[in-house]
Design a protein around this motif. Structure first.
Motif, PDB file in Angstrom:
ATOM      1  N   TRP A  67      22.313  34.912   6.951  1.00  0.00           N
ATOM      2  CA  TRP A  67      21.141  34.547   6.716  1.00  0.00           C
ATOM      3  C   TRP A  67      20.967  32.731   6.876  1.00  0.00           C
ATOM      4  O   TRP A  67      19.593  32.714   7.641  1.00  0.00           O
ATOM      5  N   LYS A  68      21.823  32.355   6.137  1.00  0.00           N
ATOM      6  CA  LYS A  68      21.677  30.894   6.114  1.00  0.00           C
ATOM      7  C   LYS A  68      21.585  30.316   7.789  1.00  0.00           C
ATOM      8  O   LYS A  68      21.264  29.157   8.297  1.00  0.00           O
ATOM      9  N   ASN A  69      22.490  31.243   8.474  1.00  0.00           N
ATOM     10  CA  ASN A  69      22.552  31.045  10.206  1.00  0.00           C
ATOM     11  C   ASN A  69      21.490  30.678  10.841  1.00  0.00           C
ATOM     12  O   ASN A  69      21.148  30.180  11.849  1.00  0.00           O
TER      13      ASN A  69
ATOM     14  N   GLY B  97      27.333  36.276  13.812  1.00  0.00           N
ATOM     15  CA  GLY B  97      26.638  35.687  12.293  1.00  0.00           C
ATOM     16  C   GLY B  97      25.064  35.066  12.955  1.00  0.00           C
ATOM     17  O   GLY B  97      24.407  35.289  11.257  1.00  0.00           O
ATOM     18  N   TYR B  98      24.761  36.150  13.944  1.00  0.00           N
ATOM     19  CA  TYR B  98      23.358  36.129  13.596  1.00  0.00           C
ATOM     20  C   TYR B  98      22.913  36.769  14.883  1.00  0.00           C
ATOM     21  O   TYR B  98      23.373  37.037  15.860  1.00  0.00           O
TER      22      TYR B  98
ATOM     23  N   ALA C 283      21.919  41.370   6.851  1.00  0.00           N
ATOM     24  CA  ALA C 283      22.559  40.364   5.856  1.00  0.00           C
ATOM     25  C   ALA C 283      22.330  41.357   4.268  1.00  0.00           C
ATOM     26  O   ALA C 283      23.322  41.746   3.665  1.00  0.00           O
ATOM     27  N   TYR C 284      21.061  41.545   4.092  1.00  0.00           N
ATOM     28  CA  TYR C 284      20.952  42.436   2.867  1.00  0.00           C
ATOM     29  C   TYR C 284      21.806  43.477   2.646  1.00  0.00           C
ATOM     30  O   TYR C 284      21.692  44.002   1.686  1.00  0.00           O
TER      31      TYR C 284
ATOM     32  N   LYS D 136      17.860  27.434  -4.574  1.00  0.00           N
ATOM     33  CA  LYS D 136      18.681  27.225  -3.801  1.00  0.00           C
ATOM     34  C   LYS D 136      18.374  25.571  -2.244  1.00  0.00           C
ATOM     35  O   LYS D 136      18.240  25.204  -2.449  1.00  0.00           O
ATOM     36  N   ILE D 137      18.631  26.636  -1.791  1.00  0.00           N
ATOM     37  CA  ILE D 137      18.114  26.461   0.315  1.00  0.00           C
ATOM     38  C   ILE D 137      16.203  25.315   0.439  1.00  0.00           C
ATOM     39  O   ILE D 137      16.379  24.773   0.698  1.00  0.00           O
TER      40      ILE D 137
END
Length: 793
Positions: free
Chosen positions: A533-535, A478-479, A504-505, A587-588
């Motif tokens: 990307w959140k990871n 995931g990353y 991710a993009y 949001k984040i």
């Protein structure tokens, strides 16, 4: 009565024809291009005026190409220099070679230096005796009293040299030295093949091939036809000459031909080029040059540039903006040139010759191209090509599909059939998806999808040259962790964080392709990857922050530190790199922090001209909050459209057009920053007409977000093979330097209340109208933000 009516009708037809002809002649966009803009500290393929759009033959003067270090660093021509070492033919990413120089007097076989041009055959020149325009270049070589002129067809270079009276006139051909980005020559051959003809080959080992495709070499082939028979000839190796030797083979070598000339005598030379064989160089020469005169070829080159540049017509009283616009558009049509011959032959990766299918007339159905990677190109070149040059974009995509069919993998940079990936990533799956999403689909869609999907998910036995060498971490964990990678040539880098964001993009783009084709399982897998990307988002610092393999964030993190986890940028710049989901990033981060940081970014960055200030360096600005001189930042000014402040997108996109972009050799694209292969020029084109897509057309139904259009009127010809409309017109009312803010907008008579529009509405044709004013209209464009990954169904 009938006779009079016929006369009146005939007269009206003549007037109509004359008016149309006059109108066509009056619109001459090639005359608005200034190749000198940004030519200080420019890339190797950047200054090649004697060429046609996307051509193979790209002729240019060299001021600092001979013996350059290869790689990617700026070289070839620099407007600050005042001496010329020769005129080159091949100018592509990682490709260069075959230089000719007309001289008189004592035979010298090395060019000398910029500091001491008299130590070789290099000639000084005056700037007032130099002229460059699309398709043509001329200069007066003061040392020899020779006027040199260059022009080209797609695959043939044309030279015209006007000599003084001399019994020691000659042309020197250098084939055995590295030129520009070519890196070292491994073998070069040349021979006299007729009374007034020569032919030869050049093989080089470019720097990027050394770690991307170490077993491969770049091979170039050429044939030369002169209109004057030499009186004598010879060869050389470095400064050692061999009179009457009709051939040469090795490195550091070349040949020369000698003439006696009368005052004002013209010697012309036609040079056929190929990446496949000498026979095909001859075929290209015969097909494109037989029966042609220099002036006719020059005129045709001008017409070809006018046709391509003329697909977008801008109208304004601001002549500087017109020059900046058409020069930027010219750059976007200059790089990434032909690799295929007139019969459709092209260099395959396995060293064999590929053959493009022929149509019913025996012509190739499309062309094959050399290319640098498309890193960042989806924010400028991709959008521009899809809008005004879908015919070229289709061929460009097909070239990569053919490469992938042969090798099993997409490339992200190819030089004469060899991997030449310069950024160790690969965004071509996204480019295929965005091309499909844009309605350009005249290729095998299922085949293209499978290739794009493999690019985002496939890591087993993946060749290094295909990029995404670290994809396994991304797919499995995931990353991509923070760790050093050392290449075979000693280069060391650590790009785990930026690669995580990029992958991710690009996963999102291909997920939309999967969704359009009804591939549910693939779609879900890719959408999960698109959220990776959140990871690497650090909730403590609220920045994207590199993580080690054990999951811990790196210590002593400084978001302004370049290169530590981020390619050609820093953590502050890359935290904005979630183009698939700006809403998710808002949001984040929280809306207030998002806007506060973004506003600070541009308020502060204006002080350094939105880049590295006046530092003449391709990498200047990497340690800043924002760096318009490099690809990772190019969408930032349009993010205000997502955060409820579209008037700030209008303000800053317009200000960047006005201040980062100049109309001078030094201040053209920042101050000596990296125009690359027309990417910054293409950004100016899109931003100046008021359209840009942060998502790079990755969404299944792409949108354009609005900026601040610079021009009174823009007319874009739409290709009816791909689009329903004939043209898209963008008009502004009350536009001026002060009136940069949109007050209201309408399309085909209907109000547009949002700061964005679906792309397909525009390509169906019509008129987009903006009312402009001096003060922001903070109530317009805020009703509904543009679609984002987390807000779209």
């Amino acid at each position: 009565m009938k006779t009079i009516s016929k006369i009146v009708l005939l007269f009206a037809m003549v007037i109509s024809i004359f008016s149309c002809s006059k109108k066509k002649d009056d619109f001459n966009p090639a005359s608005l291009v200034d190749p000198q803009i940004g030519s200080v500290h420019g890339r190797w393929f950047f200054y090649t005026p004697a060429s046609v759009p996307f051509g193979m033959a790209k002729l240019a003067p060299h001021t600092n190409a001979y013996g350059s270090i290869g790689s990617w660093e700026p070289c070839g021509y620099d407007d600050r220099h005042n001496s010329i070492e020769g005129f080159g033919h091949f100018h592509e990413f990682q490709i260069g070679g075959l230089v000719a120089m007309p001289v008189t007097g004592k035979l010298q076989t090395i060019p000398g230096t910029l500091e001491k041009p008299e130590t070789g055959y290099r000639s000084v020149f005056d700037k007032q005796d130099e002229h460059a325009e699309p398709g043509y270049y001329s200069v007066f070589l003061k040392e020899y009293g020779i006027k040199a002129e260059l022009t080209a067809t797609e695959r043939v270079g044309f030279h015209r040299y006007t000599f003084p009276e001399s019994t020691a006139s000659r042309i020197i051909f250098d084939i055995g030295h590295r030129q520009g980005e070519s890196s070292g020559v491994t073998e070069a051959t040349m021979k006299l093949s007729g009374k007034n003809s020569l032919e030869g080959t050049i093989e080089t080992y470019p720097e990027y091939l050394k770690f991307c495709d170490p077993e491969k070499r770049v091979k170039m082939y050429f044939v030369i036809q002169m209109n004057k028979t030499p009186e004598s000839y010879g060869s050389f190796v470095e400064d050692k000459t061999f009179n009457n030797q009709a051939s040469t083979k090795g490195i550091g070598n070349g040949m020369y031909v000698n003439f006696s000339t009368k005052k004002g005598e013209v010697v012309e030379m036609q040079v056929g080029l190929s990446y496949t064989s000498i026979e095909n160089a001859k075929l290209n020469l015969k097909t494109e040059a037989e029966g042609q005169t220099f002036d006719a070829v020059k005129a045709t080159a001008h017409e070809k540039w006018n046709e391509k540049l003329g697909r977008i017509k801008v109208e304004t009283k601001d002549s500087i903006n017109k020059v900046k616009f058409y020069t930027g558009l010219y750059h976007a049509l200059l790089g990434r040139g032909l690799a295929s011959d007139v019969d459709g032959s092209y260099p395959r990766h396995d060293g064999k010759i590929g053959h493009i299918p022929l149509d019913e007339k025996g012509k190739p159905k499309y062309n094959h191209y050399n290319t640098d990677g498309i890193w960042g190109g989806f924010w400028n070149l991709g959008q521009l090509w899809a809008l005004a040059y879908p015919d070229y974009l289709s061929e460009y995509i097909q070239s990569n599909i053919d490469f992938a069919k042969e090798t099993g993998w997409l490339h992200d940079g190819v030089a004469a059939g060899a991997h030449s990936n310069g950024v160790q990533t690969n965004c071509f799956g996204l480019m295929i998806a965005s091309t499909y999403n844009s309605g350009i689909r005249d290729f095998n869609v299922e085949e293209a999808y499978n290739i794009a999907y493999k690019n985002e998910t496939g890591y087993s036995n993946r060749p290094f040259g295909s990029g995404k060498y670290d994809l396994a971490y991304f797919v499995k964990n995931g990353y991509i962790p923070s760790k050093d990678t050392v290449l075979s040539n000693g280069w060391k880098f650590n790009f785990g964080a930026s690669h995580t964001l990029e992958f991710a993009y690009t996963s999102y783009g291909v997920s939309q392709f999967a969704k359009a084709l009804g591939k549910k399982a693939d779609y879900e897998k890719l959408m999960k990857q698109a959220g990776n990307w959140k990871n690497i988002f650090d909730p403590e610092t609220k920045f994207i922050r590199p993580r080690y393999e054990d999951g811990k964030f790196i210590e002593n993190f400084d978001p302004m530190q370049a290169w530590r986890g981020f390619q050609e940028a820093n953590g502050y710049q890359y935290t904005w790199y979630v183009p698939q989901d700006p809403a998710g990033l808002i949001k984040i981060l929280g809306l207030d922090l998002f806007n506060k940081r973004l506003e600070t970014t541009f308020n502060e960055s204006q002080k350094s001209t939105f880049g590295g200030g006046k530092g003449i360096d391709s990498f200047s600005g990497l340690e800043k909050l924002y760096n318009h001189g490099n690809q990772p930042c190019l969408h930032h000014s349009f993010l205000f459209n997502y955060s409820g402040k579209p008037w700030l997108t209008q303000k800053w996109s317009r200000t960047i057009c006005d201040e980062f972009y100049g109309a001078e050799p030094l201040h053209g694209y920042g101050f000596g920053q990296d125009e690359d292969q027309g990417q910054l020029g293409a950004w100016y084109v899109m931003a100046s007409i008021g359209l840009f897509d942060v998502q790079g057309h990755a969404a299944m139904n792409p949108t354009f977000q609005f900026g601040s259009p610079l021009f009174d009127k823009v007319t874009i010809k739409l290709d009816e093979k791909y689009y329903k409309g004939e043209e898209l017109v963008i008009e502004t009312k009350n536009n001026s330097k002060k009136n940069r803010y949109i007050q209201s907008a309408s399309f085909n008579g209907e109000n547009e209340d949002n700061a964005w529009i679906y792309r397909k509405k525009l390509t169906d044709g019509g008129i987009l109208i903006f009312d402009m004013g001096a003060n922001p209209n903070t109530k317009w464009g805020v009703k509904t933000p543009p679609p984002s990954m987390s807000t779209s169904k």
